[in-house]
Motif scaffolding. Structure first.
Motif, short mmCIF file in Angstrom:
data_model
loop_
_atom_site.label_atom_id
_atom_site.label_comp_id
_atom_site.label_asym_id
_atom_site.label_seq_id
_atom_site.Cartn_x
_atom_site.Cartn_y
_atom_site.Cartn_z
N ARG A 1 38.22 -30.35 -20.19
CA ARG A 1 37.42 -29.89 -21.32
C ARG A 1 36.87 -28.50 -21.07
N VAL A 2 36.68 -27.75 -22.15
CA VAL A 2 36.00 -26.46 -22.11
C VAL A 2 34.82 -26.54 -23.07
N VAL A 3 33.80 -25.72 -22.85
CA VAL A 3 32.59 -25.81 -23.66
C VAL A 3 32.22 -24.46 -24.24
N TYR A 4 31.56 -24.52 -25.37
CA TYR A 4 30.88 -23.36 -25.95
C TYR A 4 29.43 -23.76 -26.14
N LEU A 5 28.51 -22.93 -25.69
CA LEU A 5 27.09 -23.20 -25.80
C LEU A 5 26.42 -22.07 -26.57
N GLY A 6 25.77 -22.40 -27.68
CA GLY A 6 25.06 -21.38 -28.43
C GLY A 6 25.27 -21.55 -29.93
N HIS A 7 24.58 -20.71 -30.69
CA HIS A 7 24.72 -20.76 -32.15
C HIS A 7 26.14 -20.34 -32.53
N VAL A 8 26.66 -20.94 -33.61
CA VAL A 8 28.03 -20.69 -34.05
C VAL A 8 28.01 -19.91 -35.36
N SER A 9 28.76 -18.82 -35.39
CA SER A 9 28.91 -18.02 -36.60
C SER A 9 30.29 -17.40 -36.58
N LEU A 10 30.68 -16.81 -37.69
CA LEU A 10 31.98 -16.15 -37.73
C LEU A 10 32.05 -15.04 -36.70
N ALA A 11 30.97 -14.24 -36.59
CA ALA A 11 30.97 -13.12 -35.64
C ALA A 11 30.96 -13.59 -34.19
N ARG A 12 30.57 -14.84 -33.95
CA ARG A 12 30.58 -15.39 -32.60
C ARG A 12 31.85 -16.19 -32.32
N GLY A 13 32.82 -16.08 -33.22
CA GLY A 13 34.12 -16.65 -32.93
C GLY A 13 34.38 -18.04 -33.46
N ALA A 14 33.73 -18.43 -34.56
CA ALA A 14 33.89 -19.79 -35.08
C ALA A 14 35.35 -20.10 -35.42
N MET B 1 35.78 -27.31 -17.42
CA MET B 1 36.76 -26.42 -16.82
C MET B 1 36.35 -24.95 -16.97
N ALA B 2 35.72 -24.63 -18.10
CA ALA B 2 35.31 -23.26 -18.37
C ALA B 2 34.31 -23.24 -19.51
N GLY B 3 33.57 -22.14 -19.60
CA GLY B 3 32.72 -21.87 -20.74
C GLY B 3 33.30 -20.69 -21.50
N VAL B 4 33.36 -20.78 -22.82
CA VAL B 4 33.97 -19.71 -23.61
C VAL B 4 32.92 -18.93 -24.39
N SER B 5 33.19 -17.64 -24.55
CA SER B 5 32.36 -16.74 -25.35
C SER B 5 33.31 -15.80 -26.07
N LEU B 6 33.48 -15.98 -27.38
CA LEU B 6 34.49 -15.25 -28.14
C LEU B 6 33.86 -14.34 -29.19
N LEU B 7 32.84 -13.59 -28.78
CA LEU B 7 32.17 -12.68 -29.70
C LEU B 7 33.15 -11.66 -30.25
N HIS B 8 32.93 -11.28 -31.51
CA HIS B 8 33.73 -10.23 -32.13
C HIS B 8 33.22 -8.85 -31.68
N ASP B 9 34.00 -7.84 -31.98
CA ASP B 9 33.63 -6.47 -31.64
C ASP B 9 32.75 -5.91 -32.76
N SER C 1 22.99 -6.37 -36.74
CA SER C 1 23.37 -7.75 -37.05
C SER C 1 23.46 -7.99 -38.55
N ILE C 2 22.70 -7.23 -39.34
CA ILE C 2 22.74 -7.39 -40.79
C ILE C 2 24.15 -7.13 -41.33
N LEU C 3 24.91 -6.29 -40.64
CA LEU C 3 26.26 -5.96 -41.10
C LEU C 3 27.18 -7.18 -41.10
N THR C 4 26.82 -8.23 -40.35
CA THR C 4 27.67 -9.42 -40.28
C THR C 4 27.00 -10.65 -40.89
#
Length: 390
Positions: free
Chosen positions: A180-193, A252-260, A112-115
């Motif tokens: 509506r769609v939702v995102y739940l959780g902490h937001v960061s660039l690596a998590r798809g902000a 309608m949906a929950g989204v999770s857009l984590l980076h690789d 995680s330090i890499l991001t």
């Protein structure tokens, strides 16, 4: 058993720490002292807890929090049968005299330090190597709990896994809607902000609202505020997990857009399980564990997988769900069934409490109680940053 639970990094109402693990200990009849940054996060501790406030460690501002934590833990550890801590930073603040000590490993810290935007790029890999060295040393000196099966390879010994499962209701509160769609959780660039901001802009003309429920890294907060000002999305900031899940119901949906990234390749995003548990179809980037859960279970699919960093494809997936109520319903029902049969937290809660009790018993059982400072007392101002709250 008296458990001393500590974090200086996580929000005091972190779902894993408070709503799952501490709740499980209290329900089992144990006493808990919780060391966390209550005041800085604007949190009133639960009345069932003995609570101690410390500063929060964030970004490069960590030294004062670690000094305060060191003083608090040195004072509180002799009163406890077990010390359960949740931040790798606290490896540097542990007192020499302490009870059975358990590190709950939440993430692949070195990866995680890499991001981490607050860590200078030239320092990231050397710091990651230092973390790996601290991890190897830690497993020789204390007990470890792992949040993911994939973390086993980082350690030489076998350690129990307490996965990030969730409370699964018997039936979802509401069926998935269409607006509506939702995102739940902490937001960061690596998590798809960035991708979520663009997703909100793409969905707005179609009458679909993106709601983001969670705190955010300092570097992405201006981006979220700007998107909210232009009415591209709604950002609620941090919301306690129990209330946040109620807010997700009927989306309608929950989204999770984590980076690789290395940290996410072997991790199960808790939000994906939470979406399924509450009857939401999932739209996820192809992080291996999440993609397998959503598309490769024998029960059938529970959502749709979209490419990494592709807001247009994500918007198309959401609009596909909007146009097909039957598909939304099937994915929601399958996801809820999978969560209910495989990811219901009470099963893990019993194993978690039993494991801690076993380690304390192996060390000789609960120690005689040491009289505790009265709840209405306060630490002298000269002692530093910590204050007794309850």
């Amino acid at each position: 058993m008296h458990a001393l639970v500590a974090t200086v990094v996580h929000h005091p109402e972190d779902a894993r720490i408070l709503h799952r693990q501490i709740r499980a200990l209290l329900d089992a009849g144990h006493t808990v002292t919780y060391v966390a940054p209550f005041r800085e996060c604007g949190v009133t501790p639960w009345s069932e807890l003995r609570s101690v406030d410390v500063p929060r460690a964030s970004g490069r501002e960590r030294l004062s929090a670690l000094r305060a934590a060191r003083a608090v833990l040195a004072e509180q550890a002799p009163r406890a049968d077990l010390l359960l801590f949740h931040d790798p930073e606290l490896l540097m603040a542990l007192p020499s005299e302490r009870p059975v000590t358990v590190w709950d490993v939440h993430e692949d810290t070195a990866a995680s330090i890499l991001t981490k935007p607050w860590v200078p790029r030239p320092a990231r890999r050397p710091l990651g190597m230092l973390v790996r060295s601290l991890e190897r040393r830690a497993e020789r000196r204390m007990r470890l709990l792992l949040a993911e099966e994939g973390y086993r390879s980082r350690f030489r010994r076998e350690h129990p896994v307490v996965p990030n499962t969730t409370e699964v209701p018997e039936t979802p509160a509401r069926p998935p809607g269409d607006d509506r769609v939702v995102y739940l959780g902490h937001v960061s660039l690596a998590r798809g902000a960035r991708e979520m901001v663009e997703l909100g802009r793409l969905l707005r003309p179609h009458g679909v609202r993106l709601e983001i429920i969670g705190g955010a890294d300092a570097g992405v907060r201006p981006m979220l505020r700007e998107a909210q000002q232009e009415d591209a999305l709604t950002w609620y900031g941090f919301v306690p997990n129990d209330r946040a899940l109620r807010m997700c119901a009927g989306a309608m949906a929950g989204v999770s857009l984590l980076h690789d990234t290395p940290n996410y390749r072997h991790s199960m995003p808790t939000k994906v399980v939470e979406y399924m548990a509450h009857g939401l179809p999932v739209v996820t980037s192809p992080s291996p564990v999440a993609a397998r859960l959503v598309t490769e279970r024998p029960e059938g699919p529970a959502g749709l997988v979209v490419p990494f960093r592709d807001p247009s494809a994500t918007a198309e997936a959401v609009l596909r769900l909007r146009a097909d109520q039957g598909l939304r319903t099937r994915l929601a029902r399958t996801g809820h069934h999978i969560a209910q049969t495989s990811y219901h937290w009470p099963v893990q809660a019993r194993a978690f409490v039993k494991q801690l009790e076993q380690w304390v018993d192996e060390a000789g059982g609960p120690a005689p109680r040491i009289p505790r400072q009265r709840s209405d007392e306060r630490a002298p101002a000269s002692e530093g940053d910590h204050t007794y709250l309850a």
